[in-house]
Design a protein around this motif. Structure first.
Motif, PDB file in Angstrom:
ATOM      1  N   ILE A  39       0.814  -1.215   0.000  1.00  0.00           N
ATOM      2  CA  ILE A  39       0.000   0.000   0.000  1.00  0.00           C
ATOM      3  C   ILE A  39       0.852   1.272   0.000  1.00  0.00           C
ATOM      4  CG2 ILE A  39      -1.783   1.300   1.236  1.00  0.00           C
ATOM      5  CD1 ILE A  39      -2.791  -1.307   2.413  1.00  0.00           C
ATOM      6  N   ILE A  40       1.787   1.361   0.939  1.00  0.00           N
ATOM      7  CA  ILE A  40       2.514   2.617   1.139  1.00  0.00           C
ATOM      8  C   ILE A  40       3.621   2.841   0.117  1.00  0.00           C
ATOM      9  CG2 ILE A  40       4.029   3.858   2.733  1.00  0.00           C
ATOM     10  CD1 ILE A  40       1.050   3.976   3.417  1.00  0.00           C
ATOM     11  N   VAL A  41       4.481   1.862  -0.082  1.00  0.00           N
ATOM     12  CA  VAL A  41       5.611   2.045  -1.002  1.00  0.00           C
ATOM     13  C   VAL A  41       5.160   2.302  -2.433  1.00  0.00           C
ATOM     14  CG1 VAL A  41       7.704   0.979  -1.926  1.00  0.00           C
ATOM     15  CG2 VAL A  41       7.130   0.691   0.489  1.00  0.00           C
ATOM     16  N   PRO A  42       4.131   1.608  -2.967  1.00  0.00           N
ATOM     17  CA  PRO A  42       3.683   1.934  -4.338  1.00  0.00           C
ATOM     18  C   PRO A  42       3.229   3.376  -4.501  1.00  0.00           C
ATOM     19  CG  PRO A  42       2.803  -0.186  -3.659  1.00  0.00           C
ATOM     20  CD  PRO A  42       3.432   0.419  -2.449  1.00  0.00           C
ATOM     21  N   LEU A  43       2.745   3.992  -3.418  1.00  0.00           N
ATOM     22  CA  LEU A  43       2.326   5.399  -3.476  1.00  0.00           C
ATOM     23  C   LEU A  43       3.493   6.357  -3.246  1.00  0.00           C
ATOM     24  CD1 LEU A  43      -1.049   5.140  -1.510  1.00  0.00           C
ATOM     25  CD2 LEU A  43      -0.772   5.702  -3.939  1.00  0.00           C
ATOM     26  N   PRO A 117       6.659  -8.638  -2.487  1.00  0.00           N
ATOM     27  CA  PRO A 117       6.789  -7.790  -3.685  1.00  0.00           C
ATOM     28  C   PRO A 117       6.081  -6.445  -3.536  1.00  0.00           C
ATOM     29  CG  PRO A 117       5.175  -9.540  -4.047  1.00  0.00           C
ATOM     30  CD  PRO A 117       5.841  -9.834  -2.727  1.00  0.00           C
ATOM     31  N   ILE A 118       6.664  -5.430  -4.130  1.00  0.00           N
ATOM     32  CA  ILE A 118       6.063  -4.097  -4.163  1.00  0.00           C
ATOM     33  C   ILE A 118       5.172  -4.011  -5.401  1.00  0.00           C
ATOM     34  CG2 ILE A 118       6.523  -1.628  -4.337  1.00  0.00           C
ATOM     35  CD1 ILE A 118       9.198  -2.146  -2.955  1.00  0.00           C
ATOM     36  N   LEU A 119       3.902  -3.769  -5.195  1.00  0.00           N
ATOM     37  CA  LEU A 119       2.963  -3.728  -6.309  1.00  0.00           C
ATOM     38  C   LEU A 119       3.222  -2.515  -7.203  1.00  0.00           C
ATOM     39  CD1 LEU A 119      -0.406  -4.693  -4.558  1.00  0.00           C
ATOM     40  CD2 LEU A 119       1.166  -6.173  -5.817  1.00  0.00           C
ATOM     41  N   TYR A 197       0.792  13.072   3.593  1.00  0.00           N
ATOM     42  CA  TYR A 197       0.178  11.748   3.663  1.00  0.00           C
ATOM     43  C   TYR A 197       1.040  10.757   4.431  1.00  0.00           C
ATOM     44  CZ  TYR A 197      -3.447  13.222   0.412  1.00  0.00           C
ATOM     45  OH  TYR A 197      -4.514  13.857  -0.164  1.00  0.00           O
ATOM     46  N   SER A 198       2.347  10.883   4.321  1.00  0.00           N
ATOM     47  CA  SER A 198       3.241  10.022   5.098  1.00  0.00           C
ATOM     48  C   SER A 198       3.081  10.304   6.590  1.00  0.00           C
ATOM     49  CB  SER A 198       4.698  10.248   4.683  1.00  0.00           C
ATOM     50  OG  SER A 198       4.904   9.878   3.333  1.00  0.00           O
TER      51      SER A 198
END
Length: 300
Positions: A39-43, A117-119, A197-198
């Motif tokens: 969720i977080i890393v893809p954004l 995995p990072i989506l 957002y972070s």
């Protein structure tokens, strides 16, 4: 001694609790790492604390130096390296058992966040919703790791250290303080939306963490028992102080002993088991959220 109690406290039950806590901590690692990478890393948002620093270093190596590692997120490896000094703190100040548990779970977390995995496309596109959902998941994951008696490193170790030795501290507060440092750096490197957002994501983590990991909750316990020896049980097994006086049953008129002690919420189950094993006819009253001023040691 009550037979049911004796059967429930055999070494087999102790082993079951050990493995149950271990599996709970592993589950917490998977929940946290999964929410981060899915969720977080893809954004392109960031965590706080040492993991956030690790992500910043990873982004610097990738975006500015062109360093690539295939499908592995090296933020986990960097996180592990940065935790070595903190694990030394855990070994010297928080005990060898906690150190070994921290070493095990930090390793597990590093493996999880490196291999999940990072989506390419986040499952939740709305940034505010994603920040809240991921914050709840990460806070819950970190909280159940601590409740199981483990730590995945990072600000958890500092939080537990300050909670043990200083008043007014909690793991969530230490995490929030470290987040401010990380996001100040982010503010100079990225657009302000990423920082906002972070920061929301990490505030939700801190609030959820303090709800799940209730290390600051104290419990007033009053015990009524006709048997002697309760103070010795509390002192020898919990190392807690106890006050006692003589009472009298209002209905029966029979004399009884009244014992009063303050413990942490983590110790309630153990105390209840010890007292009921000593006196199955004992009557125990527990009251959470009792305010304490003075010489009271917080326990991990």
């Amino acid at each position: 001694m009550n037979l049911d109690y004796r059967l429930n406290n055999t070494p087999v039950n102790t082993r079951r609790k050990f493995f149950a806590d271990l599996l709970t901590a592993f589950l917490g690692c998977l929940i946290f790492a999964g929410a981060m990478n899915l969720i977080i890393v893809p954004l392109k948002f960031y965590s706080g604390g040492i993991l956030g620093i690790s992500q910043l270093v990873r982004s610097f190596l990738r975006d500015f130096l062109g360093f690539t590692t295939g499908g592995i997120d090296i933020a986990g490896i960097i996180y592990y390296l940065l935790n070595i000094p903190l694990m030394w703190l855990a070994y010297t100040k928080l005990g060898k058992t906690f150190f070994l548990r921290t070493l095990l779970m930090t390793t597990a977390f590093t493996v999880a966040i490196s291999l999940i995995p990072i989506l390419p496309v986040p499952p939740i596109s709305d940034p505010l919703t994603a920040s809240i959902v991921a914050g709840v998941l990460c806070g819950y994951g970190a909280g159940i790791i601590l409740r199981a008696g483990y730590s995945a490193g990072g600000p958890d170790i500092l939080g537990l250290y300050f909670t043990k030795y200083f008043k007014g501290f909690s793991v969530g507060k230490i995490t929030l303080f470290m987040n401010i440092i990380v996001f100040t750096i982010c503010a100079f490197l990225y657009n302000f939306e990423v920082v906002v957002y972070s920061f929301i994501f990490n505030i939700v983590i801190s609030l959820t963490l303090d709800k799940v990991h209730f290390q600051n909750i104290t419990v007033l316990v009053t015990i009524f028992s006709k048997k002697e020896g309760v103070p010795a049980i509390i002192l020898n097994n919990l190392q807690r102080g106890v006050t006692s006086w003589k009472g009298q049953g209002g209905y029966t008129g029979e004399p009884t002993n009244v014992y009063c002690t303050i413990i942490s919420k983590y110790e309630v189950e153990k105390l209840n088991s010890l007292i009921m094993a000593h006196d199955p006819q004992a009557f125990i009253i527990s009251q959470e959220g009792t305010g304490v001023t003075g010489n009271f040691e917080k326990r991990l």
